[in-house]
Design a protein around this motif. Structure first.
Motif, PDB file in Angstrom:
ATOM      1  N   GLY A   1     -25.748 -27.843 -24.981  1.00 49.10           N
ATOM      2  CA  GLY A   1     -25.273 -26.765 -24.114  1.00 49.10           C
ATOM      3  C   GLY A   1     -26.427 -26.085 -23.401  1.00 49.10           C
TER       4      GLY A   1
ATOM      5  N   SER B   1     -22.026 -26.650 -19.842  1.00 50.66           N
ATOM      6  CA  SER B   1     -22.753 -25.607 -20.571  1.00 50.66           C
ATOM      7  C   SER B   1     -21.832 -24.415 -20.843  1.00 50.66           C
ATOM      8  CB  SER B   1     -24.017 -25.177 -19.826  1.00 50.66           C
ATOM      9  OG  SER B   1     -23.688 -24.449 -18.687  1.00 50.66           O
TER      10      SER B   1
ATOM     11  N   SER C   1     -23.062 -35.079 -24.128  1.00 50.11           N
ATOM     12  CA  SER C   1     -23.099 -33.933 -25.051  1.00 50.11           C
ATOM     13  C   SER C   1     -22.422 -34.278 -26.371  1.00 50.11           C
ATOM     14  CB  SER C   1     -22.493 -32.673 -24.430  1.00 50.11           C
ATOM     15  OG  SER C   1     -21.197 -32.914 -24.031  1.00 50.11           O
TER      16      SER C   1
ATOM     17  N   TYR D   1     -28.058 -18.679 -25.127  1.00 48.98           N
ATOM     18  CA  TYR D   1     -28.276 -19.971 -25.797  1.00 48.98           C
ATOM     19  C   TYR D   1     -29.600 -19.936 -26.564  1.00 48.98           C
ATOM     20  CZ  TYR D   1     -24.630 -23.232 -24.148  1.00 48.98           C
ATOM     21  OH  TYR D   1     -23.458 -23.914 -23.956  1.00 48.98           O
TER      22      TYR D   1
ATOM     23  N   PHE E   1     -27.930 -28.404 -20.707  1.00 48.04           N
ATOM     24  CA  PHE E   1     -27.067 -28.448 -19.518  1.00 48.04           C
ATOM     25  C   PHE E   1     -27.179 -27.152 -18.706  1.00 48.04           C
ATOM     26  CE2 PHE E   1     -24.656 -32.002 -21.544  1.00 48.04           C
ATOM     27  CZ  PHE E   1     -24.839 -32.896 -20.513  1.00 48.04           C
ATOM     28  N   ASN E   2     -27.355 -26.031 -19.401  1.00 44.37           N
ATOM     29  CA  ASN E   2     -27.543 -24.744 -18.728  1.00 44.37           C
ATOM     30  C   ASN E   2     -28.830 -24.783 -17.882  1.00 44.37           C
ATOM     31  OD1 ASN E   2     -26.981 -21.333 -19.900  1.00 44.37           O
ATOM     32  ND2 ASN E   2     -27.621 -22.070 -17.924  1.00 44.37           N
TER      33      ASN E   2
END
Lengths: 235, 77
Positions: free
Chosen positions: A96, A63, A212, A135, A99-100
């Motif tokens: 991203g 991320s 990703s 994000y 994943f964060n």
């Protein structure tokens, strides 16, 4: 070289690589899961709870990596006014962000048995939460306005401002006294993780990176088709 | 053996829920992006078929349109 960046060539490459990336991802994630959940040893202090590291750490790395890439490409968007770069950043953001969220949630689950709490407002965790907001703002900037040029500008500025947070996340454990442990894997200094744990960590990181990439290819493909859809009106 | 893997010295609930959450996120994200892709491919194909014959001929000459049409009927994944 620039020929490969033409939409028709890109579409060909993307369509061919998607299936390949998907298969490689399935193979690597299967090996990674067996390594992480069964074969890797337990930690002498944290016992089996250390296995959460194999999803938490790669998710956090990726991320951070994706956001840094989006921010650098955003500089390019503002300087060179390249539309393709904005399509790339738009396509990178969903994975991203996810994943964060994974890093935050698995970190919280790991925190309960190790620290005795689900959440602490310490520097590392709070700065990661801040990254999730960046994000979110980046993704929402494409939805709040119908004017595409305006959306590109707003999202680029959000990414560039958010880049300030990236070194804060990285060095937060050194600059402030935090509950979060300092980094165990270092490129330039000695790594404090044993090879038996480093192997599953590396495999899971590779699997997450491939996932990703797969999401990026699919999203980029969708964005290209959307543009071509609009192009049908101009025929 | 199976009990050991499931119980994980009392940490099983934490470890398994972390992995389950991660894999669920993967499945949801993949499904959402895949649905968006298929929706756009279908939309493109439908609009393409409704074009005039002349426009279809012009579009068919363009590589990008050929590529989208080739993948819209049978998705690669």
């Amino acid at each position: 070289m620039l020929n490969y960046l033409k939409p028709n060539n890109l579409l060909k490459i993307i369509n061919k690589t998607q299936k390949f990336v998907f298969i490689i991802f399935l193979v690597i994630i299967s090996i990674g899961l067996v390594e992480a959940l069964i074969l890797s040893p337990e930690d002498y202090k944290q016992s089996d709870s250390v296995r959460i590291m194999y999803v938490h750490v790669p998710a956090a790395w990726i991320s951070l990596g994706i956001f840094s890439l989006i921010a650098f490409l955003s500089f390019g968007i503002l300087v060179f006014k390249n539309k393709n770069l904005s399509l790339i950043t738009k396509s990178l953001a969903p994975s991203g962000f996810v994943f964060n969220v994974i890093a935050l949630v698995t970190g919280s689950i790991w925190g309960k048995p190790t620290w005795g709490t689900w959440w602490a407002w310490d520097a590392r965790i709070t700065s990661m939460l801040l990254l999730a907001f960046f994000y979110l703002m980046f993704l929402l900037s494409w939805r709040v306005t119908d004017n595409e040029e305006k959306a590109v500008k707003i999202s680029s500025y959000i990414a560039i401002i958010g880049l300030i947070n990236v070194p804060i996340i990285k060095f937060s454990v050194e600059w402030w006294s935090t509950l979060h442990q300092p980094s165990s894997v270092n490129i330039f200094t000695e790594t404090s993780i044993h090879a038996s744990m480093l192997l599953p960590l590396g495999i899971m990181t590779a699997a997450f990176a491939l996932f990703s990439l797969l999401i990026f290819l699919m999203k980029y493909n969708t964005e290209l088709i959307k543009i071509k859809n609009k192009g049908l009106d101009r025929l | 053996m199976i009990n050991e893997v499931l119980y994980m010295n009392g940490y099983g609930l934490y470890v398994w829920s972390s992995f389950a959450f991660t894999l669920s996120c993967f499945c949801i994200l993949y499904s959402v992006i895949k649905l968006q892709l298929v929706k756009e491919q279908k939309k493109f194909k439908a609009r393409f078929e409704n074009l005039d014959t002349d426009k279809i001929e012009i579009a068919k000459k363009q590589e990008t349109y050929k590529e989208i049409l080739a993948t819209s009927s049978a998705s690669k994944i």
